[in-house]
Design a protein around this motif. Structure first.
Motif, mmCIF file in Angstrom:
data_model
loop_
_atom_site.group_PDB
_atom_site.id
_atom_site.type_symbol
_atom_site.label_atom_id
_atom_site.label_comp_id
_atom_site.label_asym_id
_atom_site.label_seq_id
_atom_site.Cartn_x
_atom_site.Cartn_y
_atom_site.Cartn_z
ATOM 1 N N LEU A 177 0.857 -1.273 0.129
ATOM 2 C CA LEU A 177 -0.158 -0.124 -0.011
ATOM 3 C C LEU A 177 0.848 1.277 -0.054
ATOM 4 O O LEU A 177 2.042 1.397 0.743
ATOM 5 N N GLU A 181 -3.211 5.041 0.673
ATOM 6 C CA GLU A 181 -3.685 4.110 0.955
ATOM 7 C C GLU A 181 -3.893 3.799 2.403
ATOM 8 O O GLU A 181 -4.594 3.536 3.049
ATOM 9 N N VAL A 214 -10.429 5.358 -3.916
ATOM 10 C CA VAL A 214 -9.391 4.737 -3.021
ATOM 11 C C VAL A 214 -9.920 3.819 -1.994
ATOM 12 O O VAL A 214 -9.505 2.831 -1.584
ATOM 13 N N LEU A 218 -9.559 -0.019 -1.845
ATOM 14 C CA LEU A 218 -8.969 -0.740 -0.701
ATOM 15 C C LEU A 218 -9.627 -1.616 0.010
ATOM 16 O O LEU A 218 -9.033 -2.825 0.492
#
Length: 648
Positions: A177, A181, A214, A218
């Motif tokens: 990540l 993130e 995002v 995620l």
């Protein structure tokens, strides 16, 4: 640069650090003889019986130097070799070294030994670890099985250090990540009070919609990772332990790895799993299938079903394991627990009293019940509510039982006298009546005698009986003309009183029987009057020898009266009741009139006083005689002073 690193290997400050802290990632069962640790150290360790890395991982450089034959150069060479060996193992120990180690070869040999034994027994389809019954197996077979069973994860996989295996598995899943993130993960997904999309968008120079994308991507990635590998194992452990509902502390106690902290997000493993697995929720110290709110609703429904026939459930009778979670869960659900029972519904005073009596299994006084309820209410309020609730029966003057017990109810001394007389054939001696009632109820002989001599009973020559037709006339009462402090004012009557503690406290107070005539109230009756100085109504009852008026606290407080003040109870012919303060006065005449309910005079003084005491004649001597006979001594005294000084 390699030379500088080698020089640091024997730095004085790190000589006391165990090898497992310096060189992580080497499995315990890796054989030292197969590692590039140098011939000298290989011989030194073999002479000491130290064959695997697990045997030396707790030793420090100082411990190695203390071995016979070990020197600084040979120890340095060994450390460099161990560093090279570590680099052959993947991070976190996801797999063993690709080259077979001695322990791996030995493990395969042990399994082959067991397999050959099962073939000899003719049980090729049985687990190679199975023990044949009633068969003496060779020692090498037993030894091979024992070595396999004794293998631990730490012996097969590299040491992950202080972070812990569960936290390490999560760290690996987060390794790819980026900064953005990770910020979304820490500050939104894992946060109890997440920052806004706008705030994160401003920080990273993108729109709130981009941050939302995002976050969505995620969560999709993490949810996918939770379905495979070590993360899937952790999710399975957590969900399997939670079941429908479990305490968080219990979850962590059973699986301590779930309490490990994941360094990159600063959160425990259980919190990470909770946020990526929608199958359950962890909140306020509870772990529940679905949501904690849903578990609360399920618990309430379960208790409502069990206790549908009454207002409480005995915990001792609950055999549903989902309900056996302790008082802390029941309290979290908002349920009231009293005397080993869960109250359903509003859990008001009568509901609590029902539980107390059920647990006690015998009658209790109002005070004893109130002491168990855990509420800040008055005994009087409790009595009123119990008397109006069909679940309860008064079985003594102030003792209460559950109506379902079928005990003889207490209806008051008058009614109990009637029951005793009926049971005795219509009459009893006073002594027998007293013995009967005092043996069954908490009443005084004096009260029994008082009621036995009042309507509708008569006592003659020590015998109590009901009044017959010849003596069924109502007992003569004193009227207004014979009652001290009671005065007529057209369609109202006023009773002079001194404010006392009962009035201020809100207790009931007695009235002269003449009031019954004025408000059309008979013995054994009750009626409500409409309040004129406060909201609602007030009860006036004649259940005993005297008339009882309900609480006048509201009126007294509204007028600002104090103990010792003179005031008047005012009864209207239209069914109203009020309280008035005594008029202010100046002079003897106005004081005499104020004491009888008002200083205004339509006629002369004596005519006014005659009207107020129901006297036909209005001359001074007749009025004074009537006032003296009824006990209005203060007014008579003032009249004497007025005669001596008419101007006063």
């Amino acid at each position: 640069m390699a030379e500088g690193r080698d020089a640091d290997l024997l730095d004085e400050a790190s000589r006391h650090v165990p090898l497992k802290e310096r060189i992580r990632g080497v499995p315990d069962l890796e054989v030292l003889a197969q590692m590039p640790i140098g011939v000298r150290m290989r011989n030194v360790l073999a002479r000491e019986g130290l064959e695997t890395f697990g045997a030396i991982k707790g030793m420090s450089v100082n411990d190695l130097l203390a071995l016979r034959g070990a020197g600084v150069g040979s120890v340095r060479e060994m450390l460099v070799g161990l560093e090279l060996e570590r680099n052959q193992h993947p991070r976190g120990g996801a797999a063993l070294s690709e080259r077979p180690a001695r322990w791996q070869t030995d493990l395969v040999a042990d399994f082959e030994t067991l397999a050959r034994w099962q073939r000899i027994l003719g049980t090729e389809d049985v687990s190679v670890l199975a023990v044949a019954e009633e068969v003496i197996e060779p020692a090498e077979v037993s030894a091979a099985r024992a070595r396999i069973i004794a293998l631990s994860a730490s012996a097969l996989l590299p040491d992950v250090g202080a972070i812990g295996a569960a936290a390490s598995a999560i760290e690996e899943s987060l390794a790819g990540l980026g900064e953005r993130e990770m910020a979304v993960l820490r500050e939104r997904v894992m946060a109890d009070d997440p920052v806004s999309l706008d705030e994160l968008g401003l920080r990273f120079g993108v729109t709130r919609e981009r941050i939302r994308q995002v976050e969505s991507k995620l969560m999709g990635r993490l949810t996918g990772l939770a379905q495979q590998g070590d993360l899937h194992s952790l999710v399975t452990i957590a969900s399997g332990t939670i079941g429908d509902l479990v305490r968080l502390r219990t979850l962590v106690q059973r699986h301590p790895t779930l309490g490990q902290t994941v360094p990159s997000i600063g959160q425990p493993v259980w919190r990470f799993l909770d946020r990526i697995d929608p199958a359950y929720e962890i909140k306020d110290g509870w772990c529940a299938l679905g949501t904690v709110a849903g578990a609360v609703a399920r618990t309430k429904r379960a208790f409502a079903e069990i206790g549908r026939d009454r207002g409480f459930v005995e915990l001792a009778a609950v055999d549903d394991p989902d309900l056996e979670l302790g008082l802390d869960w029941l309290e979290y659900c908002g349920l009231t627990v009293l005397r080993g029972c869960v109250l359903l519904g509003r859990a008001g005073m009568p509901d609590r009293a029902e539980v107390v009596l059920h647990a006690q299994q015998e009658p209790l006084s109002s005070e004893a019940i109130l002491a168990e309820l855990g509420v800040d209410r008055s005994v009087r309020s409790l009595r009123n509510q119990l008397s109006e609730d069909p679940r309860f029966a008064r079985v003594d003057r102030d003792d209460w039982a559950l109506a379902s017990w079928g005990l003889t109810g207490y209806l008051g001394i008058r009614a109990m006298i009637g029951r005793s007389l009926s049971a005795a054939g219509g009459e009893m001696t006073v002594d027998a009546l007293i013995d009967d009632l005092t043996s069954r109820f908490n009443v005084s002989p004096r009260s029994i005698v008082a009621y036995a001599t009042a309507f509708p009973y008569i006592t003659s020559k020590g015998i109590v009986r009901r009044r017959g037709r010849r003596d069924m006339r109502r007992p003569r009462r004193k009227g207004l003309a014979q009652t001290r402090g009671l005065y007529r004012h057209d369609d109202r009557v006023k009773l002079r009183i001194l404010v006392n503690s009962e009035h201020l406290r809100g207790s009931g107070c007695t009235l002269p029987n003449a009031i019954g005539e004025e408000i059309d109230l008979s013995i054994a009756e009750a009626k409500t009057l409409r309040r004129t100085g406060a909201d609602g109504t007030i009860l006036v009852s004649w259940r005993g020898p005297q008339i009882i008026l309900g609480s006048v606290r509201a009126e007294v407080e509204k007028l600002g009266l104090s103990a010792g003040d003179t005031a008047f109870f005012v009864f209207g012919s239209d069914g109203t009741f009020g309280v008035e303060p005594m008029d202010e006065f100046a002079g003897l005449q106005s004081q005499m009139l104020a004491l009888t309910g008002g200083v205004s005079v339509d006629d002369d003084l004596w005519e006014t006083l005659a009207d107020r005491v129901d006297l036909a004649a209005g001359d001074r001597d007749a009025v004074l005689a009537a006032l003296s006979a009824r006990g209005d001594a203060r007014i008579v005294e003032l009249a004497g002073t007025h005669a001596a000084d008419p101007a006063g």
